[in-house]
Design a protein around this motif. Structure first.
Motif, mmCIF file in Angstrom:
data_model
loop_
_atom_site.group_PDB
_atom_site.id
_atom_site.type_symbol
_atom_site.label_atom_id
_atom_site.label_comp_id
_atom_site.label_asym_id
_atom_site.label_seq_id
_atom_site.Cartn_x
_atom_site.Cartn_y
_atom_site.Cartn_z
ATOM 1 N N LYS A 203 7.447 -23.414 9.912
ATOM 2 C CA LYS A 203 6.483 -24.097 10.767
ATOM 3 C C LYS A 203 6.190 -23.214 11.969
ATOM 4 N N VAL A 204 4.991 -23.311 12.488
ATOM 5 C CA VAL A 204 4.667 -22.620 13.732
ATOM 6 C C VAL A 204 5.298 -23.400 14.880
ATOM 7 N N LEU A 205 6.194 -22.739 15.611
ATOM 8 C CA LEU A 205 6.911 -23.395 16.701
ATOM 9 C C LEU A 205 6.380 -22.998 18.077
ATOM 10 N N VAL A 206 5.839 -21.788 18.183
ATOM 11 C CA VAL A 206 5.449 -21.257 19.493
ATOM 12 C C VAL A 206 4.096 -20.566 19.408
ATOM 13 N N ARG A 207 3.314 -20.718 20.473
ATOM 14 C CA ARG A 207 2.072 -19.963 20.666
ATOM 15 C C ARG A 207 2.329 -19.008 21.832
ATOM 16 N N MET A 208 2.111 -17.730 21.595
ATOM 17 C CA MET A 208 2.450 -16.692 22.574
ATOM 18 C C MET A 208 1.208 -15.899 22.951
ATOM 19 N N ARG A 209 0.937 -15.769 24.235
ATOM 20 C CA ARG A 209 -0.199 -14.970 24.681
ATOM 21 C C ARG A 209 0.052 -13.486 24.424
ATOM 22 N N LEU A 210 -0.979 -12.803 23.996
ATOM 23 C CA LEU A 210 -0.899 -11.350 23.896
ATOM 24 C C LEU A 210 -0.814 -10.754 25.299
ATOM 25 N N GLY A 211 -0.246 -9.537 25.375
ATOM 26 C CA GLY A 211 -0.206 -8.853 26.663
ATOM 27 C C GLY A 211 1.178 -8.708 27.233
ATOM 28 N N GLY A 212 2.221 -8.996 26.413
ATOM 29 C CA GLY A 212 3.585 -8.806 26.880
ATOM 30 C C GLY A 212 3.921 -7.335 27.048
ATOM 31 N N ALA A 213 5.120 -7.075 27.586
ATOM 32 C CA ALA A 213 5.518 -5.700 27.907
ATOM 33 C C ALA A 213 5.448 -4.784 26.696
ATOM 34 N N THR A 214 5.887 -5.266 25.540
ATOM 35 C CA THR A 214 5.938 -4.399 24.358
ATOM 36 C C THR A 214 4.544 -4.092 23.832
ATOM 37 N N ASN A 215 3.684 -5.102 23.771
ATOM 38 C CA ASN A 215 2.401 -4.953 23.095
ATOM 39 C C ASN A 215 1.264 -4.466 23.990
ATOM 40 N N LYS A 216 1.556 -4.209 25.261
ATOM 41 C CA LYS A 216 0.445 -3.885 26.152
ATOM 42 C C LYS A 216 -0.032 -2.446 26.031
ATOM 43 N N SER A 217 0.730 -1.585 25.348
ATOM 44 C CA SER A 217 0.289 -0.198 25.180
ATOM 45 C C SER A 217 0.923 0.400 23.931
ATOM 46 N N PHE A 218 0.252 1.398 23.369
ATOM 47 C CA PHE A 218 0.784 2.077 22.192
ATOM 48 C C PHE A 218 2.101 2.773 22.510
ATOM 49 N N SER A 219 2.206 3.331 23.725
ATOM 50 C CA SER A 219 3.444 4.030 24.088
ATOM 51 C C SER A 219 4.631 3.074 24.120
ATOM 52 N N ASN A 220 4.404 1.832 24.576
ATOM 53 C CA ASN A 220 5.494 0.849 24.592
ATOM 54 C C ASN A 220 5.869 0.420 23.176
ATOM 55 N N ILE A 221 4.865 0.283 22.299
ATOM 56 C CA ILE A 221 5.160 -0.050 20.906
ATOM 57 C C ILE A 221 6.005 1.052 20.273
ATOM 58 N N ARG A 222 5.641 2.295 20.553
ATOM 59 C CA ARG A 222 6.405 3.427 20.023
ATOM 60 C C ARG A 222 7.825 3.443 20.578
ATOM 61 N N ARG A 223 7.954 3.194 21.894
ATOM 62 C CA ARG A 223 9.285 3.162 22.507
ATOM 63 C C ARG A 223 10.135 2.053 21.918
ATOM 64 N N GLN A 224 9.535 0.878 21.710
ATOM 65 C CA GLN A 224 10.309 -0.223 21.143
ATOM 66 C C GLN A 224 10.823 0.130 19.750
ATOM 67 N N ASN A 225 9.982 0.715 18.926
ATOM 68 C CA ASN A 225 10.405 1.054 17.575
ATOM 69 C C ASN A 225 11.449 2.167 17.570
ATOM 70 N N THR A 226 11.363 3.082 18.528
ATOM 71 C CA THR A 226 12.408 4.098 18.679
ATOM 72 C C THR A 226 13.743 3.423 18.998
ATOM 73 N N GLU A 227 13.703 2.421 19.881
ATOM 74 C CA GLU A 227 14.923 1.689 20.230
ATOM 75 C C GLU A 227 15.455 0.903 19.035
ATOM 76 N N ILE A 228 14.559 0.328 18.232
ATOM 77 C CA ILE A 228 15.001 -0.411 17.048
ATOM 78 C C ILE A 228 15.714 0.519 16.080
ATOM 79 N N LEU A 229 15.169 1.709 15.871
ATOM 80 C CA LEU A 229 15.810 2.682 14.983
ATOM 81 C C LEU A 229 17.159 3.115 15.550
ATOM 82 N N GLN A 230 17.266 3.236 16.865
ATOM 83 C CA GLN A 230 18.545 3.559 17.487
ATOM 84 C C GLN A 230 19.556 2.436 17.258
ATOM 85 N N ALA A 231 19.093 1.198 17.379
ATOM 86 C CA ALA A 231 19.975 0.046 17.156
ATOM 87 C C ALA A 231 20.457 0.000 15.709
ATOM 88 N N LEU A 232 19.565 0.273 14.783
ATOM 89 C CA LEU A 232 19.957 0.310 13.369
ATOM 90 C C LEU A 232 21.056 1.345 13.147
#
Length: 263
Positions: A203-232
């Protein structure tokens, strides 16, 4: 999937945490969605980073909240402060850009976690326009967790993730070494390493506005995925580039073309 309350069972009390900083433009809709919930056995903690706009005034007029305000070291530090102050059986987050999708969201979560077989639950999420929160932009439909899923770029939508407070006590809270992916690392640690039991609520539980820290720029998306790979790597989850990126990119594409289904 239909979730029903068990006869004679006691639903857990929920701690709902809202982290905010200078959120005067959006926090009223967050508070309104909380006040509309049919399930009432919860505490609502506001963890404010020292707002200098009207955020705290808006919260004060809403009432029935416990407010903590002061400097913090970022969103995950603020979330950890909320966890440390929580008294409910279950802990979840609804930040100042988020709204519950309907007035029965907490009821659905509480009913699901009546069953002590499950340590956590999560559902689906809709991203909406920053300017027009009634307009859907992306539909994040999740799925039942399977061991190894994080290696394939999968994770639950964190704003829908509700977990027993005892799990935080046992396995820790947000690791602030991850500036953009501490939420993913935490869910990875709980589900992949600790093997806590989970329930997916379709079920859809939450509606979230776009524009958070991760999604506001391509560089942040890249940084987040780098961190995810580090966590893995930290958690010993071996991953191939193709095995991680191909399903993740496909899922993101589907989010933009998928339409919300009626629950």
């Amino acid at each position: 999937m239909t979730i029903t309350a068990r006869i004679g069972s006691t639903r857990p009390r929920i701690t709902l945490i809202t982290v905010c900083w200078n959120a005067e433009k959006t926090i009223a809709s967050t508070l309104d969605s909380v006040d509309a919930q049919t399930f009432r056995d919860f505490e609502h903690l506001i963890i404010d980073g020292g707002s200098t706009d009207a955020t705290l005034s808006i919260v004060a007029t809403a009432g029935n909240r416990t407010v903590f305000s002061g400097p913090d070291k970022g969103i995950y530090d603020a979330m950890n402060k909320g966890i440390a102050r929580a008294s409910g059986d279950i802990v979840g987050f609804l930040n100042a850009d988020d709204m519950f999708a309907n007035d029965s969201a907490l009821e659905t979560i509480a009913t699901a976690l009546e069953n002590e077989e499950f340590d956590c639950c999560y559902g689906d999420l809709i991203y909406v326009s920053q300017q027009d929160p009634t307009r859907q932009v992306r539909y994040w439909k999740s799925s039942t967790f399977a061991i190894g899923a994080f290696r394939r770029g999968w994770c639950p939508p964190h704003p829908t993730f509700y977990v027993r407070r005892s799990i935080y006590k046992k396995y820790g809270s947000f690791d602030q070494r991850y500036s953009l992916a501490a939420d993913v690392e935490l869910m990875m640690r709980f589900l992949e390493r600790a093997r806590i039991t989970s329930l997916y609520i379709p079920k859809v539980l939450v509606r979230m506005r776009l524009g958070g820290a991760t999604n506001k720029s391509f560089s942040n998306i890249r940084r987040q995925n780098t961190e995810i790979l580090q966590a893995l790597a930290t958690h010993g989850l071996k991953v191939s580039a193709l095995g991680f990126w191909a399903p993740k990119l496909l899922n993101r594409l589907q989010q933009f073309v998928r339409k919300k289904q009626e629950n």
